[in-house]
Design an enzyme around this catalytic site. Structure first.
Site, mmCIF file in Angstrom:
data_model
loop_
_atom_site.group_PDB
_atom_site.id
_atom_site.type_symbol
_atom_site.label_atom_id
_atom_site.label_comp_id
_atom_site.label_asym_id
_atom_site.label_seq_id
_atom_site.Cartn_x
_atom_site.Cartn_y
_atom_site.Cartn_z
ATOM 1 N N ASP A 88 -29.981 32.774 3.489
ATOM 2 C CA ASP A 88 -30.131 32.396 4.890
ATOM 3 C C ASP A 88 -31.518 31.785 5.072
ATOM 4 O OD1 ASP A 88 -29.116 32.387 7.620
ATOM 5 O OD2 ASP A 88 -30.841 33.687 8.019
ATOM 6 N N ASP A 549 -7.779 -3.719 7.074
ATOM 7 C CA ASP A 549 -6.551 -3.120 6.508
ATOM 8 C C ASP A 549 -5.415 -4.118 6.657
ATOM 9 O OD1 ASP A 549 -4.451 -1.199 5.701
ATOM 10 O OD2 ASP A 549 -5.972 0.328 6.108
ATOM 11 N N GLY A 574 -5.949 -7.987 6.914
ATOM 12 C CA GLY A 574 -6.022 -8.789 5.696
ATOM 13 C C GLY A 574 -5.638 -7.970 4.472
ATOM 14 N N ASP A 575 -5.622 -8.659 3.330
ATOM 15 C CA ASP A 575 -5.265 -8.013 2.067
ATOM 16 C C ASP A 575 -6.522 -8.014 1.196
ATOM 17 O OD1 ASP A 575 -4.493 -7.606 -0.587
ATOM 18 O OD2 ASP A 575 -2.498 -8.431 -0.242
ATOM 19 N N PHE A 576 -7.017 -6.836 0.866
ATOM 20 C CA PHE A 576 -8.303 -6.813 0.161
ATOM 21 C C PHE A 576 -8.223 -7.319 -1.284
ATOM 22 C CE2 PHE A 576 -7.759 -1.894 0.407
ATOM 23 C CZ PHE A 576 -6.986 -1.819 -0.750
ATOM 24 N N ARG A 591 -10.555 6.965 -0.244
ATOM 25 C CA ARG A 591 -9.219 7.168 -0.823
ATOM 26 C C ARG A 591 -8.540 5.827 -1.120
ATOM 27 N NH1 ARG A 591 -6.248 11.390 2.959
ATOM 28 N NH2 ARG A 591 -7.361 10.303 4.620
#
Ligand code: SAM
Length: 682
Positions: A88, A549, A574-576, A591
């Protein structure tokens, strides 16, 4: 690698840290200590006025935290730790004890009190040694000490104070500052152990271990009376014995008697001299150390590692040499046991594992049928009333409610001569009903509807090394998201809800894991509902975040906006893998990488690397496989059954990133669902 010869004394023991503080965890992990974390339930409400000095208060709180965990584990976790560490930290100034601020105003009061002055930081530490005796009693031996460090703050202007408070850093820290991060800028000098101010006096702790394991002659034999030793500011006491019957009463009809003969030292029995008689039977399997072994009543298999110690185990011993796939020779010690009876700890552990799926399904079913939502709205219903509301049979509902009570999700109260009535436990109130701020309802539904069918094909996943969407749902997943989750509106929403619930629970821990104050623009690639982006803008007042995304996701994102919309969060579709990435000086990948195999990860990281100038960074939020806990290992299986990707270790992520010019990597174990990993473009 274990660097510290004193810390190495603990290898092979079940060491438990009774604290959830990520800073303590990091200090001890960095020192090479292997341990489990079991946060204490002890409420820090001791009356400070009853203590003669602030340090006594800190030590007493540390003691109570450690003892609570030491006493709880044999019953709740069905295993007895060897050592529990409690700590502590408090800050004292002008005779006042400052703990964690409760809100921004409280942080302001604390920090303005510290401004321009010297104050003391005390960390009280308690080490509880647990010795299991033959009669199943446990002796608790306590060593406690404290460390004081003096810190002098610079004069803080109002602007500085508020800027610091608005960074969000003060909120979970004693005295309202964190010396290891932004708070370091407030400090003029430190006199004493710096790590003590961070939250754990490592040096003093190692000295105590040295006294305990190398020099201290105290014994923990049953016959020992209360032992009191004093080393510097430390204090050792044999506290108590506790009877630990680990089986429920109805299971104890065939008692298994442990005698000195069938007890032998386990690899975790590196105990203080004199305590050998208290070691467990080798049939007790434990986790959490490098020398972890899986031990059954028939055989004991121990891969020879640097921690392998020669063990004397009842029965015939022989060595079995085996080649690894890389051609290295490993030796396994194989020991034949002559046990005539099954051991109750073994059985308890096996039963728990075999029943895991029943417990999961009971939770999923109660959640899906709306039991927790109903009892949140109407606590105190009996089974017949619940059955009527959820449109189910009374007999079935009684069974489900009973299972939820046994799992700690519901509480039941018998009213005299009436049927029991039910209400949510605190756990269910916090995490299981659908509208709570940290509700995991969405993820639980995903587990039930998606992961459960996938896991029923685990054997095929293991044999084939591929995901099981085709077997489970009759559709091959070339692109996991486009082919499976997003071609049906309700499945898409369920998936987004699942991501949202975990991101809300873990988002703050990720957003505050590192000092990100130098990054003003961030892009959350695959940021889904924006839950992590909102946590980032909350924690970093000068940051704006673009959530990038797929169009199918972005069109639904407004369903998940918080009530107070934040114009520093924007969404781009969009598409990464194909499209140009939005410009930013910090890229978040939460993730994301675990969904993809290395080839695809390289495509994405190359695009990020090309978009970054030196000093820009990548922040990963993933479950790291290092030091495999059951959670991370099972999460690895989850990725196998569900995706083309995999969970990875810190060094695997560092390697992948280094190929695209990122280095200076740092990792924070958040003790939440996801760990945080930062790498900077060199
Ligand atoms: C496992 S989820 C993680 C969501 C979020 N980052 C979180 O941690 O809560 C993966 C996300 O990546 C997005 N995604 C998958 N493929 C993508 C692509 N090619 N381009 C952009 N986003 C993609 C998915 O739509 C989904 O939101």
């Amino acid at each position: 690698m274990v660097l510290n010869p004193v810390i190495s004394k603990l290898s092979g023991k079940l060491v438990v840290l009774a604290s959830a503080s990520p800073r303590r965890l990091e200090i001890l992990r960095n020192a090479g200590l292997r341990f489990e974390v079991v946060p204490s339930w002890f409420k820090e409400t001791l009356d400070k006025r009853l203590f003669k000095s602030p340090q006594e208060y800190a030590v007493e709180t540390a003691k109570q935290k450690a003892l609570e965990v030491a006493r709880r584990m044999p019953f709740k976790h069905l295993k007895t730790p060897d050592i529990v560490i409690g700590a502590d930290t408090i800050v004292t100034v002008d005779g006042l004890i400052l703990e964690k601020p409760v809100d921004k105003d409280d942080a302001y009061r604390m920090l303005s009190r510290l401004s321009g002055k010297e104050h003391s930081v005390f960390t009280g530490v308690a080490i509880v040694l647990c010795h299991e005796k033959e009669n199943e009693e446990i002796d608790y031996q306590l060593i406690d000490f404290y460390e004081e460090t003096k810190v002098k703050f610079a004069d803080l202007s109002e602007d500085m104070l508020w800027e610091y408070i608005n960074s969000g850093e003060p909120m979970d820290k004693a005295g309202g500052y964190g010396i290891q991060a932004l708070g370091g800028m407030l400090v003029e000098f430190v006199h004493g152990d710096f790590l003590n101010v961070v939250g754990f006096p490592l040096n003093h702790f190692c000295k105590q271990l040295d006294l305990i394991y190398n020099r201290c002659p105290f014994s923990s034999d049953e016959e020992s009376a209360s032992v009191e030793l004093h080393h510097n500011s430390s204090h050792t006491t044999l506290i108590e014995s506790q009877h630990s019957s680990k089986l429920p009463p109805q299971s104890t009809h065939s008692p298994i008697i442990f005698t000195k003969d069938n007890l032998s030292s386990s690899p975790r029995s590196n105990s203080p001299p004199g305590s050998q008689t208290h070691q467990k039977s080798p049939s007790v399997k434990r986790k959490g150390s490098e020398s972890e072994v899986g031990e059954s009543s028939r055989t004991l298999v121990n891969s020879l590692s640097k921690h392998t110690d020669k063990r004397e185990i009842q029965g015939s011993n022989h060595t079995l040499p085996t080649m690894t796939s890389r051609g290295q020779l490993i030796e396994f010690n194989v020991t034949e046991h002559e046990d005539s009876e099954p051991k109750k700890e073994d059985l308890q552990q096996i039963i728990q594992l075999m029943d895991g799926f029943k417990a999961s399904k009971a939770l999923f079913t109660a959640s899906k049928m709306g039991v927790f939502d109903l009892l949140q709205r109407k606590p105190g219903l009996d089974a017949a009333q619940v059955a009527q509301e959820i449109k189910a049979a009374v007999k079935g509902t009684e069974g489900l409610l009973g299972a939820c009570v046994s799992l700690g999700l519901l509480q039941s109260k018998e009213k005299s001569s009436q049927r029991p009535v039910y209400k949510n436990t605190d756990l269910a109130t916090r995490y299981l009903w659908s509208d709570s701020p940290f509700s995991l309802h969405g993820y639980i539904q995903h587990c039930n509807e998606t992961l459960w069918p996938l896991f029923s094909h685990l054997e095929s996943a293991v044999r084939e090394g591929t995901n099981q969407h085709e077997r489970a749902f009759g559709k091959k997943a070339n692109d996991l998201f486009q082919d499976t989750y997003y071609n049906n509106q309700s499945v898409k929403l369920r998936f987004m809800n699942a991501m949202h619930s975990i991101a809300k629970v873990t988002g703050k821990a990720v957003a505050t894991a590192f000092d990100l104050s130098s990054y003003k623009t961030a892009c959350d690639l695959g940021g889904c509902t924006g839950a992590i982006a909102y946590e980032l803008t909350k924690a970093h007042p000068e940051m704006s975040v673009t959530v990038f995304d797929l169009p199918e996701v972005v069109e639904m994102s407004e369903h998940f906006h918080p009530s107070h919309t934040d114009n520093r969060v924007s969404f781009v579709a969009g598409d990464f893998f194909k499209d140009e990435l939005p410009k930013a000086d910090l890229y978040i990948l939460a993730r994301i990488l675990h969904d993809w195999p290395d080839e695809k990860v390289h495509i994405l990281l190359k695009k990020i690397g090309d978009a970054c100038t030196p000093g820009c960074a990548v922040l990963l939020a993933e479950t790291m496989l290092d030091g495999q806990t059951a959670y991370s290992a099972l999460q690895g299986l989850n990725m196998l059954a569900q995706t083309e990707g995999m969970e990875r270790t810190e060094s695997q992520y560092a390697d992948l990133l280094s190929k695209h010019g990122f280095g200076d990597t740092r990792v924070v174990r958040t003790m939440n669902f996801l760990d945080a990993f930062l790498a900077v473009k060199m």
